[in-house]
Write an enzyme that holds these catalytic residues in place. Structure first.
Site, mmCIF file in Angstrom:
data_model
loop_
_atom_site.group_PDB
_atom_site.id
_atom_site.type_symbol
_atom_site.label_atom_id
_atom_site.label_comp_id
_atom_site.label_asym_id
_atom_site.label_seq_id
_atom_site.Cartn_x
_atom_site.Cartn_y
_atom_site.Cartn_z
ATOM 1 N N HIS A 141 8.521 3.184 8.830
ATOM 2 C CA HIS A 141 8.312 2.250 9.951
ATOM 3 C C HIS A 141 7.100 2.704 10.767
ATOM 4 C CE1 HIS A 141 9.334 -0.760 12.910
ATOM 5 N NE2 HIS A 141 9.094 0.141 13.836
ATOM 6 N N GLU B 194 1.383 7.016 7.247
ATOM 7 C CA GLU B 194 2.557 6.485 6.520
ATOM 8 C C GLU B 194 2.519 6.948 5.076
ATOM 9 O OE1 GLU B 194 3.365 2.292 6.784
ATOM 10 O OE2 GLU B 194 2.465 2.128 8.753
ATOM 11 N N SER C 136 0.830 -1.221 0.000
ATOM 12 C CA SER C 136 0.000 0.000 0.000
ATOM 13 C C SER C 136 0.858 1.261 0.000
ATOM 14 C CB SER C 136 -0.974 0.013 1.183
ATOM 15 O OG SER C 136 -0.306 0.292 2.388
ATOM 16 N N LEU D 112 19.319 -4.942 5.183
ATOM 17 C CA LEU D 112 20.262 -4.820 4.063
ATOM 18 C C LEU D 112 21.699 -4.848 4.580
ATOM 19 C CD1 LEU D 112 18.328 -2.087 2.073
ATOM 20 C CD2 LEU D 112 18.610 -4.484 1.418
ATOM 21 N N LEU E 122 18.885 -2.149 12.282
ATOM 22 C CA LEU E 122 17.455 -2.282 12.017
ATOM 23 C C LEU E 122 16.699 -1.020 12.457
ATOM 24 C CD1 LEU E 122 15.069 -4.168 11.197
ATOM 25 C CD2 LEU E 122 14.987 -4.870 13.596
ATOM 26 N N ARG F 264 22.921 -13.339 2.697
ATOM 27 C CA ARG F 264 22.595 -11.915 2.577
ATOM 28 C C ARG F 264 23.448 -11.189 1.526
ATOM 29 N NH1 ARG F 264 19.443 -9.517 5.691
ATOM 30 N NH2 ARG F 264 19.826 -10.860 7.460
HETATM 31 C C1 GRF Z 1 3.817 -0.747 6.796
HETATM 32 O O1 GRF Z 1 3.155 -0.652 8.031
HETATM 33 C C2 GRF Z 1 5.240 -0.260 6.910
HETATM 34 O O2 GRF Z 1 5.385 0.784 7.805
HETATM 35 C C3 GRF Z 1 5.951 -1.472 7.422
HETATM 36 O O3 GRF Z 1 5.346 -2.554 6.762
HETATM 37 C C4 GRF Z 1 4.014 -2.193 6.369
HETATM 38 C C5 GRF Z 1 3.950 -2.348 4.884
HETATM 39 O O4 GRF Z 1 2.671 -2.092 4.368
HETATM 40 N N1 GRF Z 1 7.380 -1.339 7.208
HETATM 41 P P1 GRF Z 1 2.455 -1.997 2.806
HETATM 42 O O5 GRF Z 1 3.074 -3.253 2.200
HETATM 43 O O6 GRF Z 1 3.139 -0.747 2.320
HETATM 44 O O7 GRF Z 1 0.969 -1.962 2.606
#
Ligand code: GRF
Length: 199
Positions: free
Chosen positions: A108, A173, A13, A92, A143, A64
């Protein structure tokens, strides 16, 4: 036009929000490639549906360094300028970060440095905080740890569940990730130590 490489593992999303903002002319960039480490990620389908270059590079069982080399090759093939992690569930390597210094962003779902790692919304609820939110930051080798570009606060309501809280955080977000990408692409910032100032 700057070229974005978007790395996902699932729903996608945040990727879709970025694609929508680009389509609306609000982010001065184009999506050069969407890469998922999980071939079945919904985000890959959405990317293909939009006619974007969408590539699965399965990470299962790979070391990795070897995996990150494959990612770097794909990003280089697509002349990517800025890498956006959008629900990409892997750490990464140092060599990856060195290849894109201050050119890898992550979103995040908490106010870092609180609640890094998995299930940040559940961690916030279980801790009993009254305010949580989300953070866009530069990625380093640790992380959820690099310099913070933008944050947005979201109140925790008494009747919140992980689902309701996550949904309200997700709206923020999408908003701040797009805003942060624009700031970085336009170079309207400076980094001093851990502090990112708007220029
Ligand atoms: C989001 O909550 C993002 O903050 C976290 O993982 C989720 C990913 O959601 N890192 P999407 O795949 O962008 O819908």
């Amino acid at each position: 036009m700057k070229r974005l490489g978007i790395l996902i593992s699932g729903r996608g999303s945040n990727f879709e929000a970025i694609a929508d903002h680009i389509a609306a002319g609000e982010i001065p960039a184009e999506i050069a490639v969407v890469i998922s480490n999980r071939p079945q990620a919904r985000g890959l389908e959405m990317a293909r549906g939009r006619g974007l270059n969408a590539v699965a590079i399965p990470s299962k069982g790979l070391d990795r360094e070897i995996y990150d080399r494959m990612l770097l090759d794909e990003l280089a093939r697509n002349s990517v300028d800025l890498v956006c992690l959008a629900g990409f569930m892997r750490l990464l390597s140092a060599s990856f970060i060195r290849a894109y210094p201050n050119r890898v962003l992550n979103i995040h779902p908490s106010l870092l440095p609180a609640f890094p790692g998995l299930d940040a919304q559940r961690q916030a609820l279980e801790h009993g905080v009254k305010i949580t939110g989300c953070t866009v930051h530069f990625v380093d080798e640790e992380l959820d740890a690099g310099p913070i570009i933008l944050q947005s606060a979201v109140p925790v309501l008494d009747d919140d569940t992980v689902e309701t809280l996550s949904a309200r955080i997700l709206e923020q977000e999408h908003r701040i990730y797009c805003q942060a990408i624009r700031i970085v692409l336009e170079g309207r910032y400076s980094v001093t130590g851990r502090r990112v100032a708007r220029a």
